[in-house]
Design an enzyme around this catalytic site. Structure first.
Site, PDB file in Angstrom:
ATOM      1  N   TYR A  54       0.795  -1.179  -0.033  1.00  0.00           N
ATOM      2  CA  TYR A  54       0.016   0.143  -0.167  1.00  0.00           C
ATOM      3  C   TYR A  54       0.894   1.054   0.055  1.00  0.00           C
ATOM      4  CZ  TYR A  54      -3.831   3.070   1.676  1.00  0.00           C
ATOM      5  OH  TYR A  54      -5.086   3.997   1.654  1.00  0.00           O
TER       6      TYR A  54
ATOM      7  N   LYS B   4      -5.611  -1.847  -2.024  1.00  0.00           N
ATOM      8  CA  LYS B   4      -6.454  -1.794  -1.018  1.00  0.00           C
ATOM      9  C   LYS B   4      -7.541  -3.185  -0.725  1.00  0.00           C
ATOM     10  CE  LYS B   4      -7.266   2.734  -0.755  1.00  0.00           C
ATOM     11  NZ  LYS B   4      -7.350   3.667   0.427  1.00  0.00           N
TER      12      LYS B   4
END
Length: 615
Positions: A135, A206
């Site tokens: 991420y 995500k």
């Protein structure tokens, strides 16, 4: 005898809870045997079911795997040791920071492509170390280079060329049930702009966090790219670019593509939750308003970023030795009026109004606490052609004249005059908080001013923590969107660098919505999530300047947020239940019982027992 009524109530609650437990199946889904209609190499090549060298001899016989794997059977712990040993070598041999992080991403991605259970076990057990790899901030670099990094497809791709076909296309995805979709059109990836189809990297990152933090079954998450072209001239000329090499669709044509997509996914999976991610500002708010009262969806950039920021603002108030009641009195300068900035303004205004009494006067008075600056300077009533939502935060002419300011006043001029309690950056302009701006913040009326430099990735951050602490002072509160190391202030003092990361909220919002069966995701549910995060830190922690918890606690944070979301959905009568837990059941549960319900519906990364069944 005086304690008799309370003893009766206690006994009644215990009996009710025992009945509740007996009436429910608490067997975690991943511990049930998994029935497969395939065997042999088809299993080894399927990352959902592959165990690699951990297949037992019995399973090898049952699934016709004998001879297809080395003889020795390893435990999952031995497998992880082998993998992490190789991963550590990367850090020792690589010199450049980007090279190290990108190399780690490549190796982790290859593991995911062959063995998802092991991948998520490593990610969950080492979330602090690997969240920045899958991420923020590494995902920005991955998106920039995705056409060259692509090896095996993850997720689905819908394009402008697929008009009229999407209703059929969704059935190409092999999972019968999908709980979470993260979708992007690649138009505004972090602070990097239009990256077209390469933006799929952010959706992949995500969904990884939905599995790692929220315990959503990895077979029930789906990253999606809607490819409507790109206005990035470099990509349009790149022969290796993997997306449509034509300029972006606009207007009604664009909206019709998104409409068709939404209808298609909800037709196949009526209870799915769709998270919109990194759509450019002009579409983000419009699409949110278009769908939010019809579908289970939310926009993480608009609503998630706002929730995390509001939680941080409330934490900053606590760090100033004040109470939440003082939040509506805070003077806040916001640099950046895009979708994230507007989302923060609206969420903070609602919170101020609620704390002040939740009436029309409170809502209107909250407007005066915000000073919004964009690329053209201070936004006032005299500004033409601005969004109606943003217009409600424009400063009135009388007030700016009284302050000696004018339409288009610079950020420096605004900070010098307003002397804000909080300076927020959501501008995607690296270094926007210059030395002069930070010096002006020394004049803040607050005893402990807060700086929220929230733009991502690190190259776009408005100011570094070192500059913030050295120029404004050791006493400040500092938060950023990307991770930074804490600052050594000397004499044993530490300047804490809080990461206002969306991963504190969106996994819990998604999990809570799923388990509540809420029809929509309301403002109240989002606010409950933000307030839960704000209350998570202890008084000792906030007084030290720590307003967000460590990422290592993310699984527990997500549980707490999910509980808050479920409770709010029940109170608003939006909940319809999940599986065998209906609305009435949820309504009867107390907070501890809801937490147990959440925990027992979170997927765990354990190898399931596999059983072959002939069709």
């Amino acid at each position: 005898m005086s304690n008799f009524p309370s003893q009766v109530r206690l006994l009644s609650n215990l009996i009710r809870y025992a009945q509740y437990r007996m009436s429910r199946s608490f067997t975690i889904e991943c511990h049930r045997p998994t029935i497969l209609h395939k065997k042999g190499v088809d299993i080894i090549h399927n990352p959902w079911f592959n165990k690699g060298t951990a297949f037992s001899l019995t399973e090898r016989d049952r699934l016709e795997l004998r001879g297809l794997l080395p003889t020795n059977v390893l435990t999952v712990e031995q497998q992880i040791d082998r993998f992490t040993t190789d991963l550590k070598k990367i850090e020792l041999n690589a010199r450049d920071g980007d090279t190290v992080s990108l190399a780690k991403w490549r190796i982790l991605n290859r593991l995911h492509d062959r063995n998802e259970t092991m991948y998520y076990k490593i990610l969950i057990n080492n979330i602090k170390e690997y969240a920045p790899v899958v991420y923020t901030p590494t995902v920005g670099l991955v998106c920039q280079k995705y056409s060259g990094l692509f090896r095996r497809p993850r997720g689905m791709y819908f394009s402008a060329a697929d008009r009229g076909e999407m209703m059929a296309m969704v059935y190409n995805w092999p999972s019968e049930q999908v709980d979470m979709i993260v979708v992007t059109d690649g138009s505004r990836i972090m602070g990097l702009g239009d990256l077209g189809v390469q933006g799929i990297g952010i959706a992949i990152g995500k969904v990884d966090l939905y599995v790692a933090a929220a315990g959503i079954n990895p077979q029930r998450v789906l990253p999606i790219m809607i490819d409507v072209g790109t206005n990035n001239e470099t990509l349009l000329k790149d022969p290796l670019y993997l997306g449509l090499q034509e300029h972006r669709l606009e207007g009604d044509e664009y909206v019709s593509i998104i409409d068709e997509f939404m209808e298609a996914v909800f037709n196949r999976w009526p209870h799915v939750i769709v998270q919109f991610e990194h759509f450019q500002g002009k579409w983000a708010s419009m699409l949110l308003h278009r769908y939010r009262n019809t579908y289970r969806m939310f926009n993480d950039d608009v609503q998630g970023t706002a929730g995390v920021a509001v939680a941080g603002l409330l934490g900053a108030v606590r760090a100033q030795d004040k109470t939440m009641i003082d939040f509506p009195k805070q003077n806040i300068v916001v640099a950046g009026a895009g979708s994230e900035g507007l989302g923060l303004l609206k969420a903070a205004r609602r919170t101020m109004a609620r704390i002040s009494g939740n009436n029309k006067h409170a809502f209107e008075s909250a407007r005066s606490q915000f000073w919004v600056v964009d690329v053209n300077g201070l936004i006032t009533e005299e500004r033409n052609n601005i969004d109606d939502d943003l217009k409600s935060f424009s400063k009135k002419s009388k007030e700016i004249k009284r302050r000696g300011l004018s339409e288009g006043a610079s950020l420096l001029e605004v900070v010098q005059e307003v002397k804000p309690d909080v300076l927020v950056g959501l501008s995607a302009v690296g270094g926007l908080f210059t030395n002069e701006v930070l010096t002006a913040l020394q004049g803040s009326t607050s005893s402990r001013p807060a700086i929220f430099a929230l733009s991502n990735p690190t190259t776009k951050v408005e100011c570094s923590p070192e500059d913030a602490f050295s120029i404004v002072g050791k006493h400040i509160i500092y938060a950023s969107g990307s991770p930074f190391k804490d600052v050594d202030l000397g004499n044993g003092e530490t300047g804490y660098c809080n990461q206002g990361n969306n991963m504190y909220l969106f996994p819990g919002i998604g999990l809570g919505t799923l388990l509540s069966g809420a029809r929509i995701i309301s403002d109240g549910m989002l606010q409950a999530a933000a307030e839960c995060l704000a209350e998570y830190m202890t008084e000792d922690e906030v007084h030290k300047g720590i307003i967000y918890p460590p990422i290592s606690r993310i699984r527990d944070i997500t549980k707490a947020v999910a509980v808050a979301v479920i409770k709010e959905a029940v109170e608003e009568r939006l909940a319809e239940g999940y599986r065998d837990m209906n609305y009435r059941d949820l309504k009867r549960l107390n907070k501890e019982e809801i937490l147990l319900h959440v925990e027992n519906n979170m997927w765990q990364p354990d190898y399931p027992t596999l059983i072959y069944k002939n069709d």
